[in-house]
Design a protein around this motif. Structure first.
Motif, PDB file in Angstrom:
ATOM      1  N   VAL A   5       6.272   0.878   9.214  1.00 50.22           N
ATOM      2  CA  VAL A   5       5.243   0.216   8.415  1.00 50.22           C
ATOM      3  C   VAL A   5       4.528  -0.819   9.280  1.00 50.22           C
ATOM      4  N   LYS A  89      -0.705   4.943  -0.329  1.00 49.30           N
ATOM      5  CA  LYS A  89      -0.580   4.749   1.113  1.00 49.30           C
ATOM      6  C   LYS A  89      -0.396   3.284   1.489  1.00 49.30           C
ATOM      7  N   LYS A  90      -1.097   2.389   0.855  1.00 46.17           N
ATOM      8  CA  LYS A  90      -1.088   0.984   1.249  1.00 46.17           C
ATOM      9  C   LYS A  90      -0.798   0.121   0.020  1.00 46.17           C
ATOM     10  N   SER A 104      -1.191  -6.828   4.031  1.00 44.40           N
ATOM     11  CA  SER A 104      -1.301  -5.412   3.689  1.00 44.40           C
ATOM     12  C   SER A 104      -0.116  -4.716   4.353  1.00 44.40           C
ATOM     13  N   THR A 106       1.238  -1.017   5.286  1.00 40.58           N
ATOM     14  CA  THR A 106       0.816   0.374   5.405  1.00 40.58           C
ATOM     15  C   THR A 106       1.934   1.217   5.994  1.00 40.58           C
ATOM     16  N   GLU A 108       3.188   4.024   7.990  1.00 46.54           N
ATOM     17  CA  GLU A 108       2.463   4.799   8.996  1.00 46.54           C
ATOM     18  C   GLU A 108       3.104   6.140   9.313  1.00 46.54           C
TER      19      GLU A 108
END
Length: 153
Positions: A5, A89-90, A104, A106, A108
């Motif tokens: 992440v 996704k986020k 944020s 995310t 990955e």
């Protein structure tokens, strides 16, 4: 299995401030909170929560039970894992509601190699000092190091 992440502090620029963390795929949101705190060198003494957008009041929230009086709604338990919540996704993580550090988060990638505990594998930018006053105050302090005293502003 492990999940990578990227956790980026919103609002900090030139350079931005982010950490890339590899976490176990069954990490709980409570343990993800601790991983983020460790990655940024913070003490974990402030209120925090996870939420789907940059606005804390919109959508689901995951917060520790000692914050029950802070929100009027029922938040999801911190024992949920990343795969238990359909967050897309986020998503976001807010730490210190006074300074309002919005991150944020995310996801990955997913890797087949197991990892037992969170590991920071990349980073950019100096992490803000706790209780410095938020993004604007940190940007000013970062540009005026002479105003800091003993590592704290």
């Amino acid at each position: 299995m492990a999940i990578t992440v990227k956790v980026k502090l919103e609002g900090i620029k030139n350079p931005p401030c982010w950490r890339r963390i590899v976490v176990p795929n069954d990490i709980t949101f409570l343990d993800l909170h601790y991983a983020i705190q460790d990655a940024f060198g913070w003490s974990g003494e402030h209120l925090w929560c996870f939420h789907p957008t940059k606005y804390v009041s919109v959508g689901w929230r995951i917060k520790p039970s000692f914050e029950d009086d802070f929100f009027d709604d029922d938040s999801l338990p911190t024992s949920l894992t990343l795969f238990d919540v359909p967050f897309g996704k986020k998503f976001c993580y807010t730490n210190d509601f006074g300074d309002r550090w919005v991150h944020s988060v995310t996801p990955e990638s997913v890797d087949d190699k197991p990892v037992e505990s969170p590991v920071v594998i990349a980073e950019k930018g100096e992490a803000p000092e706790e209780d410095c006053g938020g993004v604007a105050a940190w940007m000013w302090l970062r540009d005026h190091p002479e105003e800091r005293e003993d590592g704290m502003w």
